[in-house]
Design an enzyme around this catalytic site. Structure first.
Site, mmCIF file in Angstrom:
data_model
loop_
_atom_site.group_PDB
_atom_site.id
_atom_site.type_symbol
_atom_site.label_atom_id
_atom_site.label_comp_id
_atom_site.label_asym_id
_atom_site.label_seq_id
_atom_site.Cartn_x
_atom_site.Cartn_y
_atom_site.Cartn_z
ATOM 1 N N ASP A 1 0.827 -1.212 0.000
ATOM 2 C CA ASP A 1 0.000 0.000 0.000
ATOM 3 C C ASP A 1 0.864 1.267 0.000
ATOM 4 O O ASP A 1 1.954 1.280 0.560
ATOM 5 C CB ASP A 1 -0.913 -0.014 1.239
ATOM 6 C CG ASP A 1 -2.080 0.959 1.102
ATOM 7 O OD1 ASP A 1 -2.356 1.415 -0.022
ATOM 8 O OD2 ASP A 1 -2.718 1.248 2.131
ATOM 9 N N TRP B 1 2.968 7.915 -2.518
ATOM 10 C CA TRP B 1 4.390 8.013 -2.881
ATOM 11 C C TRP B 1 4.546 8.932 -4.085
ATOM 12 O O TRP B 1 5.412 9.815 -4.109
ATOM 13 C CB TRP B 1 4.927 6.610 -3.201
ATOM 14 C CG TRP B 1 6.377 6.560 -3.587
ATOM 15 C CD1 TRP B 1 7.446 6.379 -2.762
ATOM 16 C CD2 TRP B 1 6.918 6.667 -4.924
ATOM 17 N NE1 TRP B 1 8.613 6.380 -3.478
ATOM 18 C CE2 TRP B 1 8.322 6.549 -4.808
ATOM 19 C CE3 TRP B 1 6.348 6.846 -6.193
ATOM 20 C CZ2 TRP B 1 9.169 6.609 -5.922
ATOM 21 C CZ3 TRP B 1 7.191 6.905 -7.281
ATOM 22 C CH2 TRP B 1 8.581 6.794 -7.153
ATOM 23 N N HIS C 1 2.343 3.341 -9.078
ATOM 24 C CA HIS C 1 2.082 1.926 -9.378
ATOM 25 C C HIS C 1 3.246 1.322 -10.165
ATOM 26 O O HIS C 1 3.628 0.174 -9.953
ATOM 27 C CB HIS C 1 0.770 1.777 -10.148
ATOM 28 C CG HIS C 1 -0.424 2.211 -9.344
ATOM 29 N ND1 HIS C 1 -0.687 1.734 -8.083
ATOM 30 C CD2 HIS C 1 -1.417 3.105 -9.610
ATOM 31 C CE1 HIS C 1 -1.787 2.302 -7.610
ATOM 32 N NE2 HIS C 1 -2.250 3.139 -8.521
ATOM 33 N N SER D 1 -11.194 -6.496 -4.707
ATOM 34 C CA SER D 1 -12.490 -6.424 -5.393
ATOM 35 C C SER D 1 -13.092 -5.024 -5.246
ATOM 36 O O SER D 1 -13.947 -4.635 -6.031
ATOM 37 C CB SER D 1 -13.447 -7.498 -4.867
ATOM 38 O OG SER D 1 -13.398 -7.561 -3.460
ATOM 39 N N GLU D 2 -12.616 -4.269 -4.260
ATOM 40 C CA GLU D 2 -13.100 -2.891 -4.071
ATOM 41 C C GLU D 2 -12.296 -1.883 -4.899
ATOM 42 O O GLU D 2 -12.725 -0.732 -5.063
ATOM 43 C CB GLU D 2 -13.022 -2.492 -2.590
ATOM 44 C CG GLU D 2 -14.036 -3.201 -1.696
ATOM 45 C CD GLU D 2 -13.690 -4.652 -1.406
ATOM 46 O OE1 GLU D 2 -12.478 -4.982 -1.346
ATOM 47 O OE2 GLU D 2 -14.608 -5.479 -1.267
ATOM 48 N N ARG E 1 -12.001 2.712 -8.222
ATOM 49 C CA ARG E 1 -11.067 3.796 -8.597
ATOM 50 C C ARG E 1 -11.367 4.300 -10.007
ATOM 51 O O ARG E 1 -12.031 3.622 -10.786
ATOM 52 C CB ARG E 1 -9.633 3.265 -8.508
ATOM 53 C CG ARG E 1 -9.283 2.907 -7.080
ATOM 54 C CD ARG E 1 -7.843 2.496 -6.937
ATOM 55 N NE ARG E 1 -7.561 2.190 -5.545
ATOM 56 C CZ ARG E 1 -6.378 2.291 -4.968
ATOM 57 N NH1 ARG E 1 -5.323 2.654 -5.673
ATOM 58 N NH2 ARG E 1 -6.214 1.999 -3.700
ATOM 59 N N LEU F 1 9.457 -21.314 -4.244
ATOM 60 C CA LEU F 1 8.534 -20.337 -3.655
ATOM 61 C C LEU F 1 7.145 -20.443 -4.291
ATOM 62 O O LEU F 1 7.015 -20.492 -5.511
ATOM 63 C CB LEU F 1 9.083 -18.919 -3.869
ATOM 64 C CG LEU F 1 8.142 -17.767 -3.485
ATOM 65 C CD1 LEU F 1 7.952 -17.695 -1.968
ATOM 66 C CD2 LEU F 1 8.678 -16.425 -4.007
ATOM 67 N N ARG G 1 1.923 -4.778 6.180
ATOM 68 C CA ARG G 1 1.312 -3.719 5.365
ATOM 69 C C ARG G 1 2.173 -2.462 5.440
ATOM 70 O O ARG G 1 2.574 -2.050 6.534
ATOM 71 C CB ARG G 1 -0.107 -3.402 5.856
ATOM 72 C CG ARG G 1 -0.787 -2.323 5.008
ATOM 73 C CD ARG G 1 -2.273 -2.199 5.289
ATOM 74 N NE ARG G 1 -2.910 -1.311 4.312
ATOM 75 C CZ ARG G 1 -4.186 -1.346 3.966
ATOM 76 N NH1 ARG G 1 -4.991 -2.231 4.504
ATOM 77 N NH2 ARG G 1 -4.665 -0.507 3.064
ATOM 78 N N ARG H 1 -4.959 -1.755 8.735
ATOM 79 C CA ARG H 1 -6.230 -2.479 8.544
ATOM 80 C C ARG H 1 -6.005 -3.572 7.512
ATOM 81 O O ARG H 1 -5.032 -3.557 6.762
ATOM 82 C CB ARG H 1 -7.336 -1.529 8.094
ATOM 83 C CG ARG H 1 -6.998 -0.691 6.874
ATOM 84 C CD ARG H 1 -8.179 0.212 6.453
ATOM 85 N NE ARG H 1 -7.770 1.131 5.402
ATOM 86 C CZ ARG H 1 -7.439 2.412 5.602
ATOM 87 N NH1 ARG H 1 -7.457 2.917 6.808
ATOM 88 N NH2 ARG H 1 -7.081 3.168 4.588
HETATM 89 C C1 IPE Z 1 -5.666 -2.606 -0.198
HETATM 90 O O1 IPE Z 1 -5.254 -1.285 -0.342
HETATM 91 C C2 IPE Z 1 -5.607 -3.321 -1.517
HETATM 92 C C3 IPE Z 1 -4.274 -3.507 -2.095
HETATM 93 C C4 IPE Z 1 -3.141 -3.190 -1.541
HETATM 94 C C5 IPE Z 1 -4.259 -4.158 -3.382
HETATM 95 P P1 IPE Z 1 -6.302 -0.082 -0.520
HETATM 96 O O2 IPE Z 1 -5.480 1.138 -0.671
HETATM 97 O O3 IPE Z 1 -7.237 -0.409 -1.609
HETATM 98 O O4 IPE Z 1 -7.076 -0.122 0.871
HETATM 99 P P2 IPE Z 1 -7.909 1.014 1.611
HETATM 100 O O5 IPE Z 1 -8.934 1.525 0.624
HETATM 101 O O6 IPE Z 1 -6.946 2.086 2.017
HETATM 102 O O7 IPE Z 1 -8.494 0.340 2.792
HETATM 103 C C1 IPE Z 2 -1.584 0.238 -3.395
HETATM 104 O O1 IPE Z 2 -1.336 1.612 -3.403
HETATM 105 C C2 IPE Z 2 -1.911 -0.296 -4.773
HETATM 106 C C3 IPE Z 2 -3.297 -0.736 -4.944
HETATM 107 C C4 IPE Z 2 -4.252 -0.651 -4.060
HETATM 108 C C5 IPE Z 2 -3.644 -1.321 -6.232
HETATM 109 P P1 IPE Z 2 -2.510 2.672 -3.420
HETATM 110 O O2 IPE Z 2 -2.856 2.984 -4.838
HETATM 111 O O3 IPE Z 2 -3.636 2.237 -2.567
HETATM 112 O O4 IPE Z 2 -1.788 3.929 -2.786
HETATM 113 P P2 IPE Z 2 -2.414 4.952 -1.756
HETATM 114 O O5 IPE Z 2 -2.904 4.162 -0.591
HETATM 115 O O6 IPE Z 2 -3.523 5.666 -2.477
HETATM 116 O O7 IPE Z 2 -1.275 5.846 -1.402
HETATM 117 MG MG MG Z 3 -4.036 2.479 -0.593
#
Ligand code: IPE
Ligand code: IPE
Ligand code: MG
Length: 248
Positions: A27, A32, A44, A73-74, A78, A138, A195, A201
């Site tokens: 995450d 970043w 990304h 899945s959520e 985006r 692995l 994490r 979370r």
């Molecule tokens: C969790 O990160 C999913 C992944 C790392 C792929 P999110 O950035 O989607 O989680 P929330 O929305 O902050 O809980």
């Molecule tokens: C994790 O980074 C990647 C995915 C959830 C796919 P984020 O894109 O959630 O990055 P933040 O949390 O918005 O910084």
């Molecule tokens: Mg995130």
């Protein structure tokens, strides 16, 4: 921090101090990038390099199972251009690194719902799993289009259908058979869930499987993850006392 370990300290672990199964919630890609005045998609992109470093570390330390959360899945909520960038990066990653996986004996498995995925994504999943299915090193599990609540509901529905058909007796439903009905069937529970980015979370990751996992959180954004971060993770884990309800 659990320990005062400097990020560069070389350390050795005995095999019993190492987790067999590490779950990683990668995450902080977006933040970043934003902090550098870049578009979130650059985060990304940088996150893929961090993932390569993680896999190299897992191989180096002979970790048996690595489960990474790559797309929930959520995450479809985006903006479409961000979703498309992430999917495109995943496809590119699999295409470019599959040979390295085979060379390093890494077996890939994708965990998540396949419903509604387009044919090119389904092909990517099939290629990754087929081309590495003989690998015995692995086990790299990629949680993609993954949501643990859906996973639990799917398992409950499949079991209920077997009871309704008369194929299964209600009294034969136990923890073990339920575990075997999840996407993660045949995988041991994660010893540790890690994490990045300061969030503490699960965000719908491995809800059943993490019942006794250790949780380790780091303030670092995912694209900054490196070997020193991995050593710090292992060091924190080695300092934990796992009791599983007993007295230790
Ligand atoms: C969790 O990160 C999913 C992944 C790392 C792929 P999110 O950035 O989607 O989680 P929330 O929305 O902050 O809980
Ligand atoms: C994790 O980074 C990647 C995915 C959830 C796919 P984020 O894109 O959630 O990055 P933040 O949390 O918005 O910084
Ligand atoms: Mg995130």
């Amino acid at each position: 921090m659990d320990s005062a370990l400097a990020k560069s300290t070389p350390i050795e672990f005995t095999p019993d101090q190492l987790p067999a199964h590490i779950g990683v919630i990668m995450d902080g890609n977006g933040r970043w990038a934003e902090e550098r005045g870049k578009h979130r998609t650059e985060g990304h992109r940088a996150g893929v390099d961090a993932l390569r470093r993680l896999i190299a570390c897992a191989i180096e330390f002979d970790i048996k199972y690595l489960t990474i959360f790559s797309f929930s899945s959520e995450n479809w909520r985006r903006p479409p251009d961000e979703v498309n960038t992430i999917l495109g990066l995943m496809k590119k990653f699999v295409a470019s690194d599959i040979g390295t996986f085979v060379k390093n004996n890494v077996r890939v498995r994708i965990l998540g719902s396949r419903d509604g995925l387009n044919s090119s994504v389904l092909k990517m999943i099939k290629d990754a799993e087929d081309r590495t299915q003989h690998c015995t090193g692995l086990r790299l599990n990629v949680a993609f289009n993954y949501g643990s609540r859906t996973e639990l509901l799917d398992a409950a529905k499949a079991i209920a259908a077997r009871v309704a058909n008369g194929d299964l007796d209600l009294n034969d439903i136990d923890e073990n058979m339920f575990t075997q009905s999840l996407y993660t069937a045949d995988l041991p529970d994660p010893d540790v869930i890690f994490r990045t980015s300061g969030e503490q979370r699960l965000s719908n990751f491995l809800l059943w499987q993490a019942a006794y996992s250790e949780f380790i959180f780091s303030e670092e954004y995912w694209p900054d993850f490196d070997r020193a971060s991995f050593l710090s993770l292992l060091d924190s884990y080695a300092g934990r006392k796992r009791r599983f309800g007993s007295v230790g």
